[in-house]
Design a protein around this motif. Sequence first.
Motif, PDB file in Angstrom:
ATOM      1  N   SER A  97       0.828  -1.201   0.000  1.00  0.00           N
ATOM      2  CA  SER A  97       0.000   0.000   0.000  1.00  0.00           C
ATOM      3  C   SER A  97       0.867   1.257   0.000  1.00  0.00           C
ATOM      4  CB  SER A  97      -0.893   0.035   1.253  1.00  0.00           C
ATOM      5  OG  SER A  97      -1.777  -1.057   1.285  1.00  0.00           O
ATOM      6  N   LEU A  98       0.309   2.303  -0.555  1.00  0.00           N
ATOM      7  CA  LEU A  98       0.893   3.637  -0.502  1.00  0.00           C
ATOM      8  C   LEU A  98      -0.253   4.633  -0.369  1.00  0.00           C
ATOM      9  CD1 LEU A  98       3.605   3.643  -3.342  1.00  0.00           C
ATOM     10  CD2 LEU A  98       4.040   3.796  -0.878  1.00  0.00           C
ATOM     11  N   ARG A  99       0.052   5.784   0.239  1.00  0.00           N
ATOM     12  CA  ARG A  99      -0.916   6.876   0.271  1.00  0.00           C
ATOM     13  C   ARG A  99      -0.265   8.117  -0.325  1.00  0.00           C
ATOM     14  NH1 ARG A  99      -3.991   9.954   5.259  1.00  0.00           N
ATOM     15  NH2 ARG A  99      -1.904  10.871   5.513  1.00  0.00           N
ATOM     16  N   LEU A 100      -0.892   8.596  -1.398  1.00  0.00           N
ATOM     17  CA  LEU A 100      -0.434   9.817  -2.040  1.00  0.00           C
ATOM     18  C   LEU A 100      -1.189  11.004  -1.458  1.00  0.00           C
ATOM     19  CD1 LEU A 100      -0.299   8.700  -5.785  1.00  0.00           C
ATOM     20  CD2 LEU A 100       1.421   8.399  -3.987  1.00  0.00           C
ATOM     21  N   SER A 101      -0.506  12.134  -1.382  1.00  0.00           N
ATOM     22  CA  SER A 101      -1.115  13.373  -0.926  1.00  0.00           C
ATOM     23  C   SER A 101      -0.889  14.458  -1.964  1.00  0.00           C
ATOM     24  CB  SER A 101      -0.514  13.818   0.407  1.00  0.00           C
ATOM     25  OG  SER A 101      -0.701  12.855   1.410  1.00  0.00           O
ATOM     26  N   CYS A 102      -1.819  15.389  -2.026  1.00  0.00           N
ATOM     27  CA  CYS A 102      -1.703  16.524  -2.935  1.00  0.00           C
ATOM     28  C   CYS A 102      -2.186  17.756  -2.198  1.00  0.00           C
ATOM     29  CB  CYS A 102      -2.514  16.286  -4.197  1.00  0.00           C
ATOM     30  SG  CYS A 102      -2.584  17.703  -5.316  1.00  0.00           S
ATOM     31  N   THR A 103      -1.348  18.759  -2.135  1.00  0.00           N
ATOM     32  CA  THR A 103      -1.679  19.984  -1.427  1.00  0.00           C
ATOM     33  C   THR A 103      -1.599  21.156  -2.378  1.00  0.00           C
ATOM     34  OG1 THR A 103      -0.779  19.070   0.617  1.00  0.00           O
ATOM     35  CG2 THR A 103      -1.121  21.452   0.535  1.00  0.00           C
ATOM     36  N   PRO A 104      -2.745  21.740  -2.702  1.00  0.00           N
ATOM     37  CA  PRO A 104      -2.715  22.941  -3.537  1.00  0.00           C
ATOM     38  C   PRO A 104      -2.352  24.172  -2.719  1.00  0.00           C
ATOM     39  CG  PRO A 104      -4.817  21.766  -3.660  1.00  0.00           C
ATOM     40  CD  PRO A 104      -4.093  21.259  -2.468  1.00  0.00           C
ATOM     41  N   SER A 105      -1.775  25.127  -3.391  1.00  0.00           N
ATOM     42  CA  SER A 105      -1.464  26.375  -2.701  1.00  0.00           C
ATOM     43  C   SER A 105      -2.643  27.341  -2.735  1.00  0.00           C
ATOM     44  CB  SER A 105      -0.251  27.036  -3.353  1.00  0.00           C
ATOM     45  OG  SER A 105      -0.525  27.344  -4.711  1.00  0.00           O
ATOM     46  N   GLU A 106      -3.659  26.989  -3.488  1.00  0.00           N
ATOM     47  CA  GLU A 106      -4.795  27.884  -3.698  1.00  0.00           C
ATOM     48  C   GLU A 106      -5.711  27.888  -2.494  1.00  0.00           C
ATOM     49  OE1 GLU A 106      -7.205  28.838  -7.707  1.00  0.00           O
ATOM     50  OE2 GLU A 106      -7.204  26.763  -7.041  1.00  0.00           O
ATOM     51  N   ARG A 107      -6.130  29.075  -2.056  1.00  0.00           N
ATOM     52  CA  ARG A 107      -7.014  29.162  -0.897  1.00  0.00           C
ATOM     53  C   ARG A 107      -8.445  28.776  -1.232  1.00  0.00           C
ATOM     54  NH1 ARG A 107      -6.239  34.839   1.888  1.00  0.00           N
ATOM     55  NH2 ARG A 107      -6.419  35.545  -0.265  1.00  0.00           N
ATOM     56  N   THR A 108      -8.760  28.719  -2.545  1.00  0.00           N
ATOM     57  CA  THR A 108     -10.107  28.307  -2.929  1.00  0.00           C
ATOM     58  C   THR A 108     -10.149  26.825  -3.260  1.00  0.00           C
ATOM     59  OG1 THR A 108      -9.645  29.005  -5.189  1.00  0.00           O
ATOM     60  CG2 THR A 108     -10.759  30.587  -3.743  1.00  0.00           C
ATOM     61  N   ASN A 113     -10.698  19.313   3.434  1.00  0.00           N
ATOM     62  CA  ASN A 113     -10.657  20.719   3.036  1.00  0.00           C
ATOM     63  C   ASN A 113     -10.050  21.595   4.126  1.00  0.00           C
ATOM     64  OD1 ASN A 113     -11.696  20.116   0.533  1.00  0.00           O
ATOM     65  ND2 ASN A 113     -13.776  20.812   1.004  1.00  0.00           N
ATOM     66  N   ALA A 114     -10.169  21.188   5.372  1.00  0.00           N
ATOM     67  CA  ALA A 114      -9.566  21.955   6.469  1.00  0.00           C
ATOM     68  C   ALA A 114      -8.039  21.924   6.378  1.00  0.00           C
ATOM     69  CB  ALA A 114     -10.034  21.415   7.810  1.00  0.00           C
ATOM     70  N   LYS A 115      -7.500  20.814   5.883  1.00  0.00           N
ATOM     71  CA  LYS A 115      -6.051  20.666   5.732  1.00  0.00           C
ATOM     72  C   LYS A 115      -5.593  20.971   4.313  1.00  0.00           C
ATOM     73  CE  LYS A 115      -5.444  17.221   9.384  1.00  0.00           C
ATOM     74  NZ  LYS A 115      -4.944  15.852   9.728  1.00  0.00           N
ATOM     75  N   ASN A 116      -6.563  21.324   3.455  1.00  0.00           N
ATOM     76  CA  ASN A 116      -6.200  21.685   2.079  1.00  0.00           C
ATOM     77  C   ASN A 116      -5.452  20.547   1.381  1.00  0.00           C
ATOM     78  OD1 ASN A 116      -6.823  24.097   0.682  1.00  0.00           O
ATOM     79  ND2 ASN A 116      -4.656  24.524   0.406  1.00  0.00           N
ATOM     80  N   THR A 117      -5.923  19.326   1.571  1.00  0.00           N
ATOM     81  CA  THR A 117      -5.204  18.176   1.052  1.00  0.00           C
ATOM     82  C   THR A 117      -6.167  17.152   0.471  1.00  0.00           C
ATOM     83  OG1 THR A 117      -3.459  18.475   2.705  1.00  0.00           O
ATOM     84  CG2 THR A 117      -3.552  16.341   1.609  1.00  0.00           C
ATOM     85  N   VAL A 118      -5.774  16.548  -0.630  1.00  0.00           N
ATOM     86  CA  VAL A 118      -6.499  15.422  -1.205  1.00  0.00           C
ATOM     87  C   VAL A 118      -5.578  14.209  -1.154  1.00  0.00           C
ATOM     88  CG1 VAL A 118      -5.815  15.985  -3.578  1.00  0.00           C
ATOM     89  CG2 VAL A 118      -7.849  14.610  -3.164  1.00  0.00           C
ATOM     90  N   TYR A 119      -6.163  13.051  -0.908  1.00  0.00           N
ATOM     91  CA  TYR A 119      -5.400  11.819  -0.735  1.00  0.00           C
ATOM     92  C   TYR A 119      -5.825  10.772  -1.752  1.00  0.00           C
ATOM     93  CZ  TYR A 119      -4.732  13.948   3.874  1.00  0.00           C
ATOM     94  OH  TYR A 119      -4.447  14.817   4.896  1.00  0.00           O
ATOM     95  N   LEU A 120      -4.890   9.868  -2.038  1.00  0.00           N
ATOM     96  CA  LEU A 120      -5.218   8.668  -2.799  1.00  0.00           C
ATOM     97  C   LEU A 120      -4.605   7.496  -2.041  1.00  0.00           C
ATOM     98  CD1 LEU A 120      -6.586   7.579  -5.385  1.00  0.00           C
ATOM     99  CD2 LEU A 120      -4.307   7.547  -6.417  1.00  0.00           C
ATOM    100  N   GLN A 121      -5.442   6.742  -1.354  1.00  0.00           N
ATOM    101  CA  GLN A 121      -5.003   5.544  -0.657  1.00  0.00           C
ATOM    102  C   GLN A 121      -5.020   4.384  -1.642  1.00  0.00           C
ATOM    103  OE1 GLN A 121      -3.953   5.099   2.647  1.00  0.00           O
ATOM    104  NE2 GLN A 121      -3.415   3.047   1.920  1.00  0.00           N
ATOM    105  N   MET A 122      -3.876   3.771  -1.820  1.00  0.00           N
ATOM    106  CA  MET A 122      -3.731   2.704  -2.802  1.00  0.00           C
ATOM    107  C   MET A 122      -3.364   1.410  -2.075  1.00  0.00           C
ATOM    108  SD  MET A 122      -1.713   4.745  -5.829  1.00  0.00           S
ATOM    109  CE  MET A 122      -0.202   4.861  -4.893  1.00  0.00           C
ATOM    110  N   ASN A 123      -4.254   0.445  -2.132  1.00  0.00           N
ATOM    111  CA  ASN A 123      -4.038  -0.855  -1.500  1.00  0.00           C
ATOM    112  C   ASN A 123      -3.965  -1.944  -2.569  1.00  0.00           C
ATOM    113  OD1 ASN A 123      -4.269   0.403   1.044  1.00  0.00           O
ATOM    114  ND2 ASN A 123      -6.488   0.071   1.082  1.00  0.00           N
TER     115      ASN A 123
END
Length: 125
Positions: A17-28, A74-84
Motif C-alpha cells: 500500500s501507498l498513500r499519495l497526498s496533494c496539497t494545492p497552494s490555492e485558498r479556494t 478541506n480543512a487541511k487543504n489536502t487530497v489523498y489517494l489511498q492505494m491498496n
Amino acid sequence: QVQLVESGGGLVQAGGSLRLSCTPSERTFENYAMGWFRQAPGEEREFVAVISASGGRTRYTDSVKGRFTISRDNAKNTVYLQMNSLKPEDTAVYYCGSTLSTVYRAHVASEYTRWGQGTQVTVSS
C-alpha cells in the motif's frame, strides 16, 4: 501562481500500500474537484479517480475500484489517494489536478486547469 504539490510515492512490493497526498497552494481549494491521473512510460495520461469539491461524490476507473480510495480534507487543504493491493501494472507517475468540472466530466485530462509535478509509484512483482 497556483501550485499543486504531490507526495507519498515510492517503491513497494505487489500487494502493498501507498498513500499519495496533494496539497494545492490555492485558498479556494474547496471550490475545485480534485483528480488523480497516472502516466506510464510510453503511455497517455490515464484517469484514476476524482472527488467532488464537497467530497460527496467520487469516481474511479474500473481497474482501481475496490483497491484505491480518494478522499479530501478541506480543512487541511489536502487530497489523498489511498492505494491498496498494488499491482505491477499500477506503476506510473501519478499526478493530481484541479478542475471546476463535475465528476461526470472530470475523467478527461483536458478538463483540468492545474497539475502537480507528479510522484513516481513503482510496484515490484
